[in-house]
Design a protein around this motif. Structure first.
Motif: not given
Length: 382
Positions: A7, A11, A55
């Motif tokens: 995650a 991101t 996320e």
């Protein structure tokens, strides 16, 4: 660690905020590994859902760091529709969405809350089509599910979708068989999850505000006191239905949805779990209501049989109890929604006590305290 790092990589962000979510996430992952008996598709679905949620959390923390003023926004007199699953909470929430004075969290914005929704593009945001495509795939894989719980990107979404961002949510037991995790959630301190709940609403209303929030989740019957503590001026609509009917229906719904992720679904085991879980939730609610700490003017009790007989009239009665006025236009929109969405629009949800392997007399005894306190009528079982 793999999920957390993936995650972060996806991101480009690092900070998850407070670490309260780590313990429930560990419990959930343990349940998914040891109890859920996931199929290959189930593992893919679970991993994809957890990554999306992580996320979202990273992006929310980043947004709030850049704009701390978001958390200064007030949330005043929100309406919470509470009650066990299958008691009419979904349709009641859908009807509240027909009143433009109510700000409702919709499925698309709870699934993908960032960038924050904006009033100007609220009905044309590209995330609507993205979420609708996801839901259409579920309909193709589980066509019977929409007879139980119709879904849509622009339909009202539950608070469990919001508190999942702190990984303290009963949404997972409906999707996957994780009773150990779910029991922890039922008994846990919701302080961290409810802080996230408030932040999430503040993010959604930042650029797309409304007059008041109208929210819904059956999970709140397990944590009514904590929700009231977090939102002291909240207005509560508590829905009631024969608890044995509730048990049969929610067990059947969960078993159906579990089939998307596992080839080994045990309906009687699911029913046994929910029998104990519902009893705890009912008992928690009775105890808090008996305490008198929730002022009578802030809560109204509605009964499934009355609601089915006059749905808009029942909504109007709730408004009157809270000193609110149901606008004529909102009432007309509610009637139109009901005409377009009859209960059997996608077929009839059929469920039987015999499928649960449980005894009605035993269940009546288990739920007697709740049924007696709220004078909930007993329904005939098919």
């Amino acid at each position: 660690e793999s999920l957390l790092q993936t995650a972060r990589d996806n991101t480009g962000l690092q900070d998850y905020g407070e670490e309260d979510f780590i313990a429930p996430l560990d419990l959930l992952l343990e349940g998914l590994q040891r109890e859920a008996r996931l199929s290959l598709m189930g593992r893919m679905v679970a991993r994809g859902d957890l990554l999306r949620t992580l996320e979202n959390r990273l992006r929310l923390v980043d947004l709030l760091r850049q704009h701390p003023e978001i958390t200064e926004q007030p949330i005043e007199r929100p309406i919470f529709v509470v009650g066990a699953p299958r008691t009419g909470t979904t349709i009641f929430h859908d009807l509240l969405a027909m009143d433009t004075d109510n700000r409702i969290p919709l499925s698309w914005e709870t699934a993908y809350p960032l960038p924050p929704p904006e009033t100007a593009t609220y009905r044309s945001d590209p995330r609507i089509a993205r979420v609708q495509a996801d839901l259409d795939r579920v309909d193709k894989l589980l066509p019977e599910f929409k007879t139980m719980h119709p879904m849509g990107a622009e339909r009202a979404q539950e608070c469990v979708s919001i508190t999942s961002h702190d990984f303290t949510s009963m949404i997972y037991q409906v999707q996957f068989y994780v009773p150990g995790y779910d029991q922890w959630v039922a008994d846990c301190d919701m302080s961290s999850a409810l802080r996230w709940h408030r932040r999430f609403l503040q993010v959604l209303q930042w650029k797309a505000p409304g007059k008041r929030w109208a929210l819904k989740s059956p999970q709140h019957i397990w944590h009514l006191e904590q929700v009231h503590r977090a939102y002291p001026d909240a207005l509560f609509v508590q829905t009631h239905r024969d608890p044995v009917r509730v048990l049969i229906s929610i067990s059947n719904l969960a078993a159906t949805l579990n089939r998307l992720s596992s080839d080994h679904v045990d309906l009687p085991a699911i029913a046994r779990y929910y029998a104990g879980a519902l009893a705890r939730g009912y008992n928690h609610t009775v105890q808090y209501r008996q305490s008198g700490k929730l002022p009578a003017e802030q809560v109204v009790d509605l009964y499934f049989r009355d609601f089915i007989g006059d749905q808009v009239g029942t909504v109007r009665r709730a408004y009157q109890h809270f000193g609110l006025v149901l606008p004529d236009q909102a009432a007309a929109s509610m009637e139109a929604f009901l005409a377009d969405n009859p209960a059997d629009k996608h077929g009839k949800h059929v469920y039987r006590l015999a499928d649960t392997g449980m005894d009605e007399g035993e269940l009546r005894e288990l739920f007697a305290g709740y049924q007696d306190y709220f004078q909930v009528p007993t329904e005939a079982l098919d």
